[in-house]
Scaffold this active site. Structure first.
Site, PDB file in Angstrom:
ATOM      1  CE  LYS A  83      -0.735   0.222   5.051  1.00 56.04           C
ATOM      2  NZ  LYS A  83       0.016   1.481   5.264  1.00 56.04           N
ATOM      3  CG  ASP A  84       3.506   2.204   2.873  1.00 54.70           C
ATOM      4  OD1 ASP A  84       2.404   2.759   3.042  1.00 54.70           O
ATOM      5  OD2 ASP A  84       4.152   1.689   3.804  1.00 54.70           O
ATOM      6  NE  ARG A 131      -7.388   3.527   2.865  1.00 55.74           N
ATOM      7  CZ  ARG A 131      -7.624   2.848   3.993  1.00 55.74           C
ATOM      8  NH1 ARG A 131      -8.845   2.458   4.273  1.00 55.74           N
ATOM      9  NH2 ARG A 131      -6.644   2.568   4.826  1.00 55.74           N
ATOM     10  NE  ARG A 132      -6.518   3.028   7.923  1.00 56.34           N
ATOM     11  CZ  ARG A 132      -5.299   2.619   8.231  1.00 56.34           C
ATOM     12  NH1 ARG A 132      -4.455   3.447   8.837  1.00 56.34           N
ATOM     13  NH2 ARG A 132      -4.910   1.390   7.938  1.00 56.34           N
ATOM     14  NE  ARG A 149       3.124  10.152   9.713  1.00 60.92           N
ATOM     15  CZ  ARG A 149       4.209  10.748   9.224  1.00 60.92           C
ATOM     16  NH1 ARG A 149       4.205  12.062   9.041  1.00 60.92           N
ATOM     17  NH2 ARG A 149       5.277  10.040   8.898  1.00 60.92           N
ATOM     18  NE  ARG A 155       0.648   5.273  13.031  1.00 60.67           N
ATOM     19  CZ  ARG A 155       0.275   5.393  11.768  1.00 60.67           C
ATOM     20  NH1 ARG A 155      -0.992   5.152  11.444  1.00 60.67           N
ATOM     21  NH2 ARG A 155       1.122   5.719  10.827  1.00 60.67           N
ATOM     22  CB  CYS A 242       1.018   7.705  -2.052  1.00 63.63           C
ATOM     23  SG  CYS A 242       1.779   6.267  -2.828  1.00 63.63           S
TER      24      CYS A 242
END
Length: 306
Positions: A83-84, A131-132, A149, A155, A242
């Site tokens: 995904k990155d 997106r989230r 981040r 996190r 991205c």
């Protein structure tokens, strides 16, 4: 360098190191007498934590230093969260293997509430993903969505000290780090869409490096490669950014055809555009869902972000 040695470029985060060690272990199992070493590197995406990924250039910042190590010969392959990886790869590199995908859902993580819908009005939710954020605002416009981040452990620590009522992370990342118990509920497709390629590990090599590619291709999972190719084709057709608030999930149906679900959102007001289509060719399917999203207003939505 001995022909039996492969060097893996990887980020230094605990999750990235887990993924690189996983690939190293698979390579050792597959090829007898093969030596594999890790080359941990720090990337700008890891170093700049006081601004959002979108503000500093997107998730592609996690790749640059690893690709430099590939280009100058310090490393033979690099391991990434797919995904990155930007939709448009530099031609001097290729994705020689994409491993079988893990659970691609997002995870709702909270110490006080069992689900997103159970959060009180105005609760603060942390995420680093546009997106989230778009899907959060679409589903719960009353929530305060705040940037988050750092690596998985960082996190979770911020959640535990009360900075947030809940945070959204990837199920696969939590499971790989042994934090299964922190998952209160899954935010799963097709209702909630992941990032293109989420939960798949990618192995990048120099293009045409036959010695390395021959060893690495044994790890490739054909079904996963097919599904994520459709997701990445959708991303590429819409610009390959991205930082785009784009969700994509391709499933293989019982009859063998593919169904691609796509979502483009606005992280500020929660507007969502959705489209889906069936097909057999991943690239064509990605283009078709992009066309449907454009019919629904994707270009205007993207222009507002420019």
């Amino acid at each position: 360098m001995p022909a039996s040695l492969l060097r893996i470029a990887t980020r230094k985060s605990p999750l990235a190191l887990w993924q690189a060690e996983h690939v190293a272990g698979r390579l050792r199992e597959t090829h007898a007498r093969l030596a594999v070493e890790l080359l941990p590197l720090s990337t700008r995406g890891d170093e700049v934590l006081d601004r959002s990924l979108a503000a500093i250039g997107g998730k592609g910042l996690f790749l640059k230093e690893l690709e430099i190590a590939l280009a100058d010969g310090r490393a033979d392959l690099a391991v990434h969260s797919l995904k990155d990886v930007p939709a448009h790869l530099d031609p001097q590199f290729e994705l020689a293997a994409i491993l079988a995908r893990a659970d691609c859902a997002d995870a709702f993580v909270s110490n006080d509430c069992a689900s997103l819908d159970a959060l009180p009005r105005g609760a603060r939710v942390g995420t680093s993903s546009l997106r989230r954020a778009a899907q959060l605002r679409a589903r719960r416009p009353d929530l305060e969505v705040a940037d988050l981040r750092g690596n998985v452990g960082t996190r979770l620590a911020k959640l535990d000290r009360g900075d947030y009522a809940a945070i959204i992370l990837a199920v696969a990342g939590l499971q790989r780090m042994g934090f299964d118990a922190r998952i209160r509920s899954r935010l799963a497709p097709p209702e909630w869409l992941p990032a293109p390629g989420q939960a798949a590990i990618a192995v990048e090599t120099r293009s045409g490096d036959a010695r390395v590619i021959e060893r690495v291709k044994a790890l490739d999972d054909a079904a996963t490669r097919c599904n994520v190719a459709a997701e990445r084709a959708l991303n590429a057709e819409l610009g390959g950014d991205c930082t785009m608030p784009l969700g994509a999930w391709c499933e293989t149906r019982a009859n063998g055809t593919l169904r691609l679900h796509g979502l483009l959102g606005d992280a500020h007001d929660g507007r969502l555009l959705r489209a889906e289509a069936d097909g057999d060719a991943p690239a064509a399917l990605g283009r078709e869902v992009a066309r449907l999203l454009r019919e629904g207003g994707a270009d205007a939505l993207l222009a507002e972000r420019a």
